[in-house]
Write a protein that holds these residues in place. Structure first.
Motif, PDB file in Angstrom:
ATOM      1  N   SER A 199       0.839  -1.201   0.000  1.00  0.00           N
ATOM      2  CA  SER A 199       0.000   0.000   0.000  1.00  0.00           C
ATOM      3  C   SER A 199       0.872   1.248   0.000  1.00  0.00           C
ATOM      4  O   SER A 199       2.014   1.237   0.467  1.00  0.00           O
ATOM      5  N   HIS A 200       0.310   2.335  -0.514  1.00  0.00           N
ATOM      6  CA  HIS A 200       1.037   3.601  -0.544  1.00  0.00           C
ATOM      7  C   HIS A 200       1.392   4.050   0.875  1.00  0.00           C
ATOM      8  O   HIS A 200       2.504   4.538   1.130  1.00  0.00           O
ATOM      9  N   LYS A 201       0.455   3.847   1.813  1.00  0.00           N
ATOM     10  CA  LYS A 201       0.676   4.260   3.195  1.00  0.00           C
ATOM     11  C   LYS A 201       1.848   3.507   3.810  1.00  0.00           C
ATOM     12  O   LYS A 201       2.677   4.088   4.516  1.00  0.00           O
ATOM     13  N   PHE A 202       1.926   2.190   3.527  1.00  0.00           N
ATOM     14  CA  PHE A 202       3.032   1.405   4.069  1.00  0.00           C
ATOM     15  C   PHE A 202       4.343   1.818   3.404  1.00  0.00           C
ATOM     16  O   PHE A 202       5.385   1.899   4.058  1.00  0.00           O
ATOM     17  N   GLY A 203       4.297   2.087   2.110  1.00  0.00           N
ATOM     18  CA  GLY A 203       5.506   2.465   1.379  1.00  0.00           C
ATOM     19  C   GLY A 203       6.143   3.731   1.923  1.00  0.00           C
ATOM     20  O   GLY A 203       7.368   3.889   1.895  1.00  0.00           O
ATOM     21  N   LYS A 204       5.326   4.651   2.451  1.00  0.00           N
ATOM     22  CA  LYS A 204       5.848   5.907   2.986  1.00  0.00           C
ATOM     23  C   LYS A 204       6.643   5.695   4.273  1.00  0.00           C
ATOM     24  O   LYS A 204       7.384   6.591   4.704  1.00  0.00           O
ATOM     25  N   LYS A 205       6.508   4.520   4.887  1.00  0.00           N
ATOM     26  CA  LYS A 205       7.223   4.251   6.135  1.00  0.00           C
ATOM     27  C   LYS A 205       8.665   3.811   5.889  1.00  0.00           C
ATOM     28  O   LYS A 205       9.461   3.746   6.814  1.00  0.00           O
ATOM     29  N   LEU A 206       8.978   3.501   4.633  1.00  0.00           N
ATOM     30  CA  LEU A 206      10.307   2.983   4.288  1.00  0.00           C
ATOM     31  C   LEU A 206      11.314   4.111   4.138  1.00  0.00           C
ATOM     32  O   LEU A 206      11.065   5.109   3.469  1.00  0.00           O
ATOM     33  N   THR A 207      12.489   3.939   4.759  1.00  0.00           N
ATOM     34  CA  THR A 207      13.609   4.860   4.586  1.00  0.00           C
ATOM     35  C   THR A 207      14.863   4.049   4.309  1.00  0.00           C
ATOM     36  O   THR A 207      15.204   3.138   5.074  1.00  0.00           O
ATOM     37  N   TYR A 208      15.551   4.374   3.198  1.00  0.00           N
ATOM     38  CA  TYR A 208      16.834   3.744   2.907  1.00  0.00           C
ATOM     39  C   TYR A 208      17.933   4.490   3.662  1.00  0.00           C
ATOM     40  O   TYR A 208      18.000   5.724   3.639  1.00  0.00           O
ATOM     41  N   VAL A 209      18.804   3.744   4.321  1.00  0.00           N
ATOM     42  CA  VAL A 209      19.894   4.322   5.106  1.00  0.00           C
ATOM     43  C   VAL A 209      21.209   3.791   4.544  1.00  0.00           C
ATOM     44  O   VAL A 209      21.500   2.600   4.650  1.00  0.00           O
ATOM     45  N   ASN A 210      21.999   4.668   3.948  1.00  0.00           N
ATOM     46  CA  ASN A 210      23.236   4.226   3.296  1.00  0.00           C
ATOM     47  C   ASN A 210      24.401   4.038   4.256  1.00  0.00           C
ATOM     48  O   ASN A 210      25.296   3.240   3.997  1.00  0.00           O
ATOM     49  N   TYR A 211      24.404   4.799   5.345  1.00  0.00           N
ATOM     50  CA  TYR A 211      25.479   4.709   6.328  1.00  0.00           C
ATOM     51  C   TYR A 211      24.876   4.660   7.722  1.00  0.00           C
ATOM     52  O   TYR A 211      23.858   5.297   8.003  1.00  0.00           O
ATOM     53  N   LEU A 212      25.528   3.936   8.626  1.00  0.00           N
ATOM     54  CA  LEU A 212      25.023   3.820   9.989  1.00  0.00           C
ATOM     55  C   LEU A 212      24.878   5.183  10.655  1.00  0.00           C
ATOM     56  O   LEU A 212      23.968   5.397  11.465  1.00  0.00           O
ATOM     57  N   SER A 213      25.764   6.098  10.325  1.00  0.00           N
ATOM     58  CA  SER A 213      25.711   7.424  10.957  1.00  0.00           C
ATOM     59  C   SER A 213      24.385   8.125  10.704  1.00  0.00           C
ATOM     60  O   SER A 213      23.961   8.973  11.499  1.00  0.00           O
TER      61      SER A 213
END
Length: 428
Positions: free
Chosen positions: A165-179
């Motif tokens: 769902s679009h609502k669930f997709g908005k919860k995703l964040t890609y994190v490239n570095y631990l910092s």
């Protein structure tokens, strides 16, 4: 071999995994090499219903994020080869663990590094897993951080896009570095496998100019005289004419006592991130906070939990951590007495503040028919904010004794706090 079609064209599972293995290999990771020894805690309890999965430490539940939400961590690099892990059991174990927390708001951190051709679940399993995690699990999931994403995982996301769902997709964040996680999570509470730490170092070293700029932590500033968050109880008392109960605690408790005792799920919900930051800033600057103007009873509830979580030393102190963990070894009929003896070892100031807090939580639990916050439910929320080890984080296996101890303090408040009545005692 299964093929899926999306806007990347026809992609086979073999091609996806080949790309993944090559990408991890470019950063010094060899998929055919066994993982380095791990220091992550895992379940040694052979009576655990999912011991065959839990013993690997793939899943951890530790503390709260910066917004008062329970933190769940999944580490791909701790997954053994597929022939050593029953993936059906893995799914059941995930649901079994999350069932204890999904009534509250929670956050998931997924460490993708280490998912290899030898240990990855099938796409069919992933699709079934998403369907199994019905609305009960998705509703209170507030954020999903995918750490060290690769092209592989982005393609997988697009494959499953029609199901998401679009609502669930908005919860995703890609994190490239631990910092980058520092802006959202308490770094000290994260349980990060050594393999992931080393991979992050290699990624940063590969960047132009060496380390990724955001990884450099600025030196700490001296606290303001009016500081409330991130300073000791002693510091707050010294700067507030010797007041023993920190103002942020007495004010949040007073407001919640008058307005929140009958709020269903009180302490289980998060609040708007910016609101919490604004309120913290007001307290730290010594400015008045008027909770009525925010129109959200969960703001003072989150502020109270945040204050406890950001103490330099937990309210129950570092020396008592292992004694609290050993409560589960005590016969059930003797546990209340044991908890009482443990509290007697607390410094006077900590004892007074703890008694003040637990008196209030006992009041909350007495309204549990309406607010649904029994001593057990409150313990799941507050346990990790009252005690943690001096080194590392509270692991999933450490949560059970911590929650049992906290539940006893709430349910048997009048008994466990009966032996000490400090002269300057203050109660809500």
């Amino acid at each position: 071999m299964v093929s899926y079609s999306n806007h990347y064209g026809n992609v086979s599972t073999h091609e996806l995994q080949k790309e993944e293995d090559e990408e991890q290999g470019r950063h010094g990771y060899r998929p055919d090499r066994p993982p380095a020894p791990r220091r992550v805690s895992f379940s040694q309890d052979t009576s655990h219903p999912y011991y065959d999965v839990a013993r690997h430490g793939i899943l951890q539940v530790t503390g709260d994020d910066n917004y008062g939400r329970k933190l769940v961590i999944f580490s791909s690099c701790l997954m053994p080869p597929s022939h050593q892990l029953n993936h059906h059991h893995l799914l059941q174990y995930l649901m079994y663990t999350l069932d204890q927390y999904v009534e509250s708001d929670y956050t998931v951190v997924y460490f993708h590094h280490g998912l290899r051709s030898c240990n990855k679940p099938s796409l069919h399993w992933l699709r079934n897993a998403y369907r199994e995690f019905d609305r009960k699990y998705k509703k209170n999931l507030k954020a999903l951080y995918v750490v060290h994403p690769t092209n592989f995982i982005r393609i997988i996301w697009n494959i499953f896009q029609p199901l998401i769902s679009h609502k669930f997709g908005k919860k995703l964040t890609y994190v490239n570095y631990l910092s980058e996680l520092r802006d959202h999570l308490s770094w000290d509470q994260l349980i990060i496998p050594p393999d992931v730490l080393r991979h992050d170092e290699r990624l940063q070293a590969a960047q132009k100019g060496g380390l990724h700029p955001s990884s450099k932590t600025p030196p700490p500033r001296p606290p303001l005289p009016t500081q409330q968050f991130g300073v000791s109880l002693q510091y707050i008392a010294e700067k507030n004419q010797g007041v023993m109960i920190p103002p942020v605690m007495s004010q949040t408790v007073a407001y919640l006592k008058d307005n929140g005792l009958q709020t269903e799920g009180i302490f289980r919900r998060s609040a708007r991130v910016q609101l919490i930051k604004d309120v913290q800033k007001l307290y730290n600057q010594g400015k008045p906070v008027v909770f009525e103007q925010y129109g959200d009873i969960h703001v003072p509830a989150v502020i109270l939990k945040t204050f406890l979580r950001e103490l330099p030393e937990p309210l129950l102190t570092f020396p008592l951590y292992h004694q609290i963990q050993d409560v589960v070894r005590v016969e059930s009929s003797l546990r209340v007495t044991t908890c009482k003896h443990i509290l007697e070892r607390l410094p006077e100031h900590n004892y007074m503040v703890l008694k003040y807090l637990l008196c209030f939580l006992n009041m909350v639990s007495q309204q549990s028919i309406i607010n649904k916050m029994s001593p057990s439910n409150l313990a799941c929320v507050f346990g990790v904010n009252l005690s943690w080890p001096s080194q590392g984080s509270v692991s999933l296996t450490s949560l059970t004794p911590l929650n049992i101890f906290t539940e006893i303090l709430i349910e048997h408040y009048h008994t466990v706090f009966s032996s000490r009545c400090p002269q300057a005692e203050v109660l809500p």
